[in-house]
Design a protein around this motif. Structure first.
Motif, short mmCIF file in Angstrom:
data_model
loop_
_atom_site.label_atom_id
_atom_site.label_comp_id
_atom_site.label_asym_id
_atom_site.label_seq_id
_atom_site.Cartn_x
_atom_site.Cartn_y
_atom_site.Cartn_z
N GLU A 115 0.83 -1.19 0.00
CA GLU A 115 0.00 0.00 0.00
C GLU A 115 0.87 1.25 0.00
O GLU A 115 1.90 1.29 0.67
N SER A 116 0.43 2.24 -0.71
CA SER A 116 1.06 3.57 -0.66
C SER A 116 -0.03 4.57 -0.33
O SER A 116 -0.93 4.82 -1.14
N ARG A 117 0.04 5.10 0.89
CA ARG A 117 -0.98 6.04 1.37
C ARG A 117 -0.35 7.40 1.62
O ARG A 117 0.53 7.52 2.46
N GLN A 118 -0.79 8.38 0.87
CA GLN A 118 -0.30 9.75 1.03
C GLN A 118 -1.38 10.59 1.68
O GLN A 118 -2.47 10.74 1.17
N GLU A 130 3.96 3.43 3.51
CA GLU A 130 4.00 2.40 2.46
C GLU A 130 4.22 1.03 3.09
O GLU A 130 5.29 0.42 2.95
N SER A 163 6.12 -0.32 7.75
CA SER A 163 5.21 0.80 7.98
C SER A 163 5.87 1.83 8.90
O SER A 163 6.61 1.48 9.82
N TYR A 568 -2.63 0.58 -4.29
CA TYR A 568 -2.22 -0.72 -3.76
C TYR A 568 -2.10 -1.74 -4.88
O TYR A 568 -2.74 -1.63 -5.93
#
Length: 576
Positions: A115-118, A130, A163, A568
């Motif tokens: 996952e890449s969460r901005q 990430e 994470s 993702y």
């Protein structure tokens, strides 16, 4: 002269008569041919109708009364789960010892998701995270050979690597049991199964089986919004207790009952039964009224003994003063009795490709609150427990149309969902003595509400449009694509955005405009043992978020961006 005129008239009449005779002679076989063609067309139509009726009867014999729902994201996990296979239907059947073993179910699944969460709005501060989420499951079930005695065991290991929050000082985040649950049982039950039961057969001749299970249980009900395993999430809801069922999905009616206690998940130790809560339920399925409609009435009862509440949802003790003071502990250790009654109706409009899925839920009961009469401070000294009524509701409606004749089978749908929020009276949550209007989502999942995981079934009004289709790709089979756009508003401006780091404006001045979201998902199998899932979601924060993050009591970053991105990629591997 008169004689000439008469001769000319007779000659003309003769010619007309001869011509008509020839025409009639030519039309006679033509008329016979047309009659034969009409009769042949009638025979063809009659035979096509017979074939269609035969196909319908064959489908009825195979599926019984069951009609699959088409609404987005509401397909229940099967029992046993989809990754499980009967042993003699796996690659092990090539070995003579296993070729006839139809009494053992086995399954192994490993899932890895990057996952890449901005600017994740589930967190109070802006950052880029990430993580790599790993989930491994194994299942073993015994059936048939010892009937009516059966059993099943399902274990799971869930981990989160790389994470930014793994080393966080707050254990509620670093050991988040929504992502992490090392090596534990999610199912382990004994079952009594009777294929032929006292409940007889339906009108199609399908037996109505009866079974009862006791032990550790994990399952999904209705549209998954109130009871779910949470297949998207890295960890799984489970319960301990008894579950019984009359009938199966092929039957005209089915009835399920359960009496369980939820299981408290812990990241690094064995999960434990939550002795503070008891959960009971009845769920019916009525399919006999129409071959196009399924009606599901249901009732759930949740009872909580506040004196036995020990842990928060993250497995942290309320008595741990590093993270909870005495007042916060008192606010958590409250009695609750919540009844949830509802009905769901879904199906297909006869003779069309229109489908629908509608549900309504009403909650009532009693809930304790720990409040204070002081406007300046909240403490154990000036606090007290009061009991208020639970008065909440939720509903959801979806309508879709499938272009069945198109090669890509596109389905377009629109939905609208509401779950009430708890209105804060008196300008302070700690002094609110009004009824509790916040809908309790029980043990459901949030994924159909938001692909960003920003929305839960509480204090929300969600409008959605969505498109789903199966594109035909030359080098890949069974590719599935879906995309949608959502508009979100809070149901009550004074209640919190629970999935958004509990952002709240008790004054209501920030309004209800929560934001908008667009999402895209692509799924395709690589082979029979591997599949890939790619997804993206973008969120634009609304005026509520823009204004509420500036309120100091929310502990949010007031300078954070007003949009977020989530990408993702997920690989699933099967052992059988």
């Amino acid at each position: 002269m008169q004689l000439k005129k008469m001769s000319l008239a007779l000659a003309t009449a003769s010619l007309w008569w001869l011509g008509s005779g020839v025409a009639l002679a030519e039309e006679a076989p033509l008329a016979e041919t047309q009659v034969e063609d009409t009769e042949q067309q009638k025979k063809i139509k009659a035979r096509l109708a017979e074939i269609k009726a035969e196909e319908k009867a064959a489908a009825k014999a195979a599926n019984g009364y069951y009609v699959e729902r088409r609404s987005y994201g509401t397909q229940k996990e099967t029992e046993p789960p989809r990754y499980v296979r009967q042993l003699n239907k796996t690659w092990l059947k090539d070995y003579d010892s296993f070729a006839d073993v139809d009494w053992l179910d086995i399954g192994f699944e490993h899932r890895a998701r990057f996952e890449s969460r901005q600017n994740d709005f589930r967190r109070a501060q802006e950052n880029i995270d990430e993580p790599i989420l790993l989930r491994t499951r194994a299942y073993l079930g015994l059936k048939n050979i010892l009937d009516p005695f059966r059993f099943a065991v399902e274990v799971q290991d869930s981990r989160r690597n790389h994470s930014d929050y793994n080393g966080f000082s707050d254990p509620r985040i670093s050991n988040d049991p929504k992502d992490i649950d090392h090596a534990d049982f999610i199912q382990g039950y004994l079952e009594l199964y009777f294929k032929e039961s006292i409940f007889g057969k339906d009108d199609l001749g399908n037996s109505r089986p009866f079974w009862v299970r006791g032990g550790r249980l994990a399952w999904e009900d209705l549209d998954r919004r109130l009871i779910a395993r949470n297949e998207w999430r890295n960890t799984t809801n489970s319960f301990q207790g008894i579950r019984a069922n009359i009938g199966e999905k092929k039957n005209d009616w089915q009835l399920e009952a359960f009496a369980v206690q939820p299981v408290q998940r812990f990241a690094n130790q064995l999960d434990q039964v939550d002795h503070a809560q008891h959960f009971y339920g009845l769920v019916g399925d009525w399919r006999g009224w129409s071959e196009y409609v399924t009606i599901q009435p249901y009732y759930f009862y949740l009872k909580q003994d506040g004196s036995r509440v020990k842990y928060d949802g993250n497995g942290v003790e309320y008595a741990n003063r590093a993270w909870y003071n005495a007042v916060r502990q008192a606010q958590a250790q409250v009695d609750r009795e919540i009844s949830t009654g509802g009905i769901r109706v879904f199906g297909i409009l006869p003779g069309t490709q229109w489908d629908f899925d509608v549900s309504y839920n009403k909650q009532w009961g009693h809930v304790q609150r720990f409040v204070t009469s002081s406007a300046q401070s909240l403490s154990l000294a000036n606090g007290r427990y009061i009991t208020v009524d639970q008065d909440a509701y939720a509903y959801n409606a979806e309508v879709g149309y499938t272009f069945n004749k198109h090669l890509w089978k596109p389905r377009f749908s629109a939905s609208y969902g509401v779950a009430t929020g708890d209105h804060v009276s008196g300008g302070s949550s700690s002094r609110d003595t009004s009824d509790n209007q916040g809908f309790d989502r029980l043990f459901g999942f949030a994924r159909p509400w938001s692909n960003n995981d920003y929305i839960q079934m509480n204090n929300i009004r969600a409008t959605k449009v969505r498109a789903e289709f199966d594109p035909k790709v030359p080098f890949l089979e069974n590719v599935k694509v879906d995309t949608g756009f959502s508009w979100y508003r809070l149901d009550d401006a004074t209640a919190s955005w629970s999935a958004g780091s509990n952002l709240q404006d008790v004054s209501g001045r920030s309004g209800t405009d929560l934001g908008k979201e667009v999402d895209l998902r692509i799924r395709f199998p690589l082979n029979q043992y591997a599949s890939l899932n790619l997804g993206y979601a973008h969120f634009w924060a609304g005026d509520f978020v823009k204004d509420a993050i500036k309120i100091a009591s929310n502990n949010n970053d007031p300078t954070r961006s007003l949009s977020s991105d989530f990408f993702y990629t997920e690989l699933t591997l099967l052992g059988f």
